[in-house]
Write a protein that holds these residues in place. Sequence first.
Motif, mmCIF file in Angstrom:
data_model
loop_
_atom_site.group_PDB
_atom_site.id
_atom_site.type_symbol
_atom_site.label_atom_id
_atom_site.label_comp_id
_atom_site.label_asym_id
_atom_site.label_seq_id
_atom_site.Cartn_x
_atom_site.Cartn_y
_atom_site.Cartn_z
ATOM 1 N N GLY A 1 0.771 -1.146 0.011
ATOM 2 C CA GLY A 1 0.021 -0.003 -0.033
ATOM 3 C C GLY A 1 0.867 1.133 0.016
ATOM 4 O O GLY A 1 1.800 1.307 -0.125
ATOM 5 N N ASP A 2 0.240 2.372 0.154
ATOM 6 C CA ASP A 2 0.878 3.782 0.158
ATOM 7 C C ASP A 2 1.080 3.829 1.760
ATOM 8 O O ASP A 2 0.205 4.345 2.019
ATOM 9 C CB ASP A 2 -0.078 4.830 -0.406
ATOM 10 N N GLU A 3 2.516 3.919 1.907
ATOM 11 C CA GLU A 3 2.688 3.859 3.442
ATOM 12 C C GLU A 3 2.485 5.216 3.874
ATOM 13 O O GLU A 3 2.059 5.654 5.029
ATOM 14 C CB GLU A 3 4.069 3.571 3.795
ATOM 15 N N ARG A 4 2.774 6.597 3.342
ATOM 16 C CA ARG A 4 2.751 7.902 3.862
ATOM 17 C C ARG A 4 1.204 8.038 3.919
ATOM 18 O O ARG A 4 0.884 8.689 4.989
ATOM 19 C CB ARG A 4 3.272 8.527 2.803
ATOM 20 N N ARG A 5 0.343 7.349 3.258
ATOM 21 C CA ARG A 5 -1.054 7.960 3.061
ATOM 22 C C ARG A 5 -1.638 7.238 4.332
ATOM 23 O O ARG A 5 -2.684 7.561 5.000
ATOM 24 C CB ARG A 5 -1.884 7.741 1.866
ATOM 25 N N ARG B 1 -11.666 23.246 19.155
ATOM 26 C CA ARG B 1 -11.427 22.000 19.596
ATOM 27 C C ARG B 1 -10.646 20.928 18.584
ATOM 28 O O ARG B 1 -9.995 20.028 18.963
ATOM 29 C CB ARG B 1 -12.733 21.333 19.931
ATOM 30 N N ARG B 2 -10.517 21.428 17.250
ATOM 31 C CA ARG B 2 -9.841 20.749 16.302
ATOM 32 C C ARG B 2 -8.108 20.506 16.499
ATOM 33 O O ARG B 2 -7.739 21.820 16.610
ATOM 34 C CB ARG B 2 -10.135 21.290 14.865
ATOM 35 N N PRO B 3 -7.650 19.633 16.373
ATOM 36 C CA PRO B 3 -6.179 19.571 16.366
ATOM 37 C C PRO B 3 -5.432 20.511 15.166
ATOM 38 O O PRO B 3 -6.119 20.684 14.270
ATOM 39 C CB PRO B 3 -5.883 18.390 16.256
ATOM 40 N N PRO B 4 -4.230 21.053 15.539
ATOM 41 C CA PRO B 4 -3.660 21.641 14.476
ATOM 42 C C PRO B 4 -3.606 21.100 12.985
ATOM 43 O O PRO B 4 -3.522 19.678 13.060
ATOM 44 C CB PRO B 4 -2.172 21.857 15.093
ATOM 45 N N GLY B 5 -3.577 21.661 12.182
ATOM 46 C CA GLY B 5 -3.471 21.347 10.841
ATOM 47 C C GLY B 5 -4.765 21.406 9.920
ATOM 48 O O GLY B 5 -5.809 21.154 10.516
ATOM 49 N N VAL B 6 -4.824 21.890 8.865
ATOM 50 C CA VAL B 6 -5.851 21.544 7.936
ATOM 51 C C VAL B 6 -6.504 20.143 7.629
ATOM 52 O O VAL B 6 -5.570 19.581 6.899
ATOM 53 C CB VAL B 6 -5.506 22.374 6.653
ATOM 54 N N GLY B 7 -7.432 19.801 8.385
ATOM 55 C CA GLY B 7 -8.056 18.675 8.278
ATOM 56 C C GLY B 7 -9.447 18.421 7.547
ATOM 57 O O GLY B 7 -10.132 19.173 8.044
ATOM 58 N N PHE B 8 -9.443 17.704 6.439
ATOM 59 C CA PHE B 8 -10.818 17.341 6.018
ATOM 60 C C PHE B 8 -11.214 15.898 6.591
ATOM 61 O O PHE B 8 -12.120 15.427 6.034
ATOM 62 C CB PHE B 8 -10.859 17.351 4.301
ATOM 63 N N GLY B 9 -10.511 15.551 7.616
ATOM 64 C CA GLY B 9 -10.898 14.433 8.348
ATOM 65 C C GLY B 9 -11.233 13.268 7.701
ATOM 66 O O GLY B 9 -10.460 12.751 6.932
ATOM 67 N N LEU B 10 -12.327 12.749 8.417
ATOM 68 C CA LEU B 10 -12.725 11.459 7.959
ATOM 69 C C LEU B 10 -13.135 11.253 6.444
ATOM 70 O O LEU B 10 -12.867 10.197 5.929
ATOM 71 C CB LEU B 10 -13.821 10.987 8.693
ATOM 72 N N TYR B 11 -13.430 12.152 5.762
ATOM 73 C CA TYR B 11 -13.655 12.095 4.303
ATOM 74 C C TYR B 11 -12.601 11.781 3.632
ATOM 75 O O TYR B 11 -12.545 10.943 2.811
ATOM 76 C CB TYR B 11 -14.144 13.559 3.782
ATOM 77 N N PHE B 12 -11.412 12.437 4.111
ATOM 78 C CA PHE B 12 -9.993 11.977 3.531
ATOM 79 C C PHE B 12 -9.697 10.840 3.767
ATOM 80 O O PHE B 12 -9.099 9.904 3.031
ATOM 81 C CB PHE B 12 -8.971 13.096 3.762
ATOM 82 N N CYS B 13 -9.613 10.426 5.082
ATOM 83 C CA CYS B 13 -9.080 9.041 5.456
ATOM 84 C C CYS B 13 -9.925 7.987 4.829
ATOM 85 O O CYS B 13 -9.455 7.082 4.329
ATOM 86 C CB CYS B 13 -9.407 8.914 7.107
ATOM 87 N N ARG B 14 -11.482 8.103 4.600
ATOM 88 C CA ARG B 14 -12.118 7.211 4.197
ATOM 89 C C ARG B 14 -11.564 6.901 2.637
ATOM 90 O O ARG B 14 -11.764 5.827 1.985
ATOM 91 C CB ARG B 14 -13.640 7.300 4.164
#
Length: 364
Positions: free
Chosen positions: A236-240, A306-319
Amino acid sequence: MSHPGADGIGPAGTAVMAADGRVLLHTPRFAVLVGHDGEDLRTRMLPPLLAPLLEVPLDPADPPEVMYGSTLDNHRITIVAERLPGGQFCLSAADVTGATAASEALRKARRAAETASSAKSRVLATISHELRTPLNAVIGFSDALAQTQPGNAPIPPERVREYANTIREAGLVLLRQINNILDVVRLESGGIELSRDVIELPRLVEAAVRQAEPAARTAHVDLQAGTHDVGRWLRGDERRLRQVLAHLLGNALKFTPHGGTVSVATRLDDDGDLLIAVRDNGVGIADGDLDRAFDPFGEADPDVSRRPPGVGFGLYFCRAIVEAHDGHLTLASRPGAGTDATLRLPRARLIEPTHVPGQLQDHP
């Protein structure tokens, strides 16, 4: 019942009602609309005839101008009353099922658009903040280096190194933020490409846990990791995949109170698929918010602070990343009982030890 026209309203039916509520005359279509197709309704009392259909009982002496109801086959109807001489009323009935459905669809679309617009505004505000912070560091410390005037005491070498390191760290943060944004753009356009790395599973999990340990210490949360005997290697893609685990652990830590526990564990299911589960005993997510958590501009908790630092599109990106690996990402949660995020990768992604490249088989 006839189909509605282009405006969603079917052909009208008409009846004349006497002051005492009797039907004096009617069209066949009126009988159809009120559920008495083919019957002669003349001399019948209209109030009891319409009682099962109308939302408000019909008063023959003073009917409402517009009445609403539903037929036995769940069609929506309206009946418009117009006063005639002699205390009589002309009643015009119409099937408005299509128009009602279209109106409701428009209302839902408008609410969804308003919600999406509000969520996008929150995300853009967060992006602006997260990009501005490292940029300010770069500009501020580079200005400090550039504004040394001739004749003034030079900046000590150790201070120069400190400034340079701060500029470099801010630049790397900025680069990660931009890469995250570009990744989401690629996901939206279907253009993301995965590396075909040979990944050592224990090391992947350990690296994600190490990255999360400082946040766990700060939050006074017990961070645990365990890998069962599921094989050491996968493709797989280790970084992602590391990004996915980092986000899931960050989310779990963010919503777990002091003294709570966050764990990550791996195992194989009955089909031989790899499961990586991130669990916490934090605040949990309400059922109505679970689906919204996967929206690109949605989040289960709208409080940006309450969001942790960093631009996150969160679970959408993870899924999206997990699905690009032919897998699935699911959430299970109850308010007050914590959340389980489970990453499932198909057994085809696992690599038998004999198929691992020779130079990797001796990897510690």
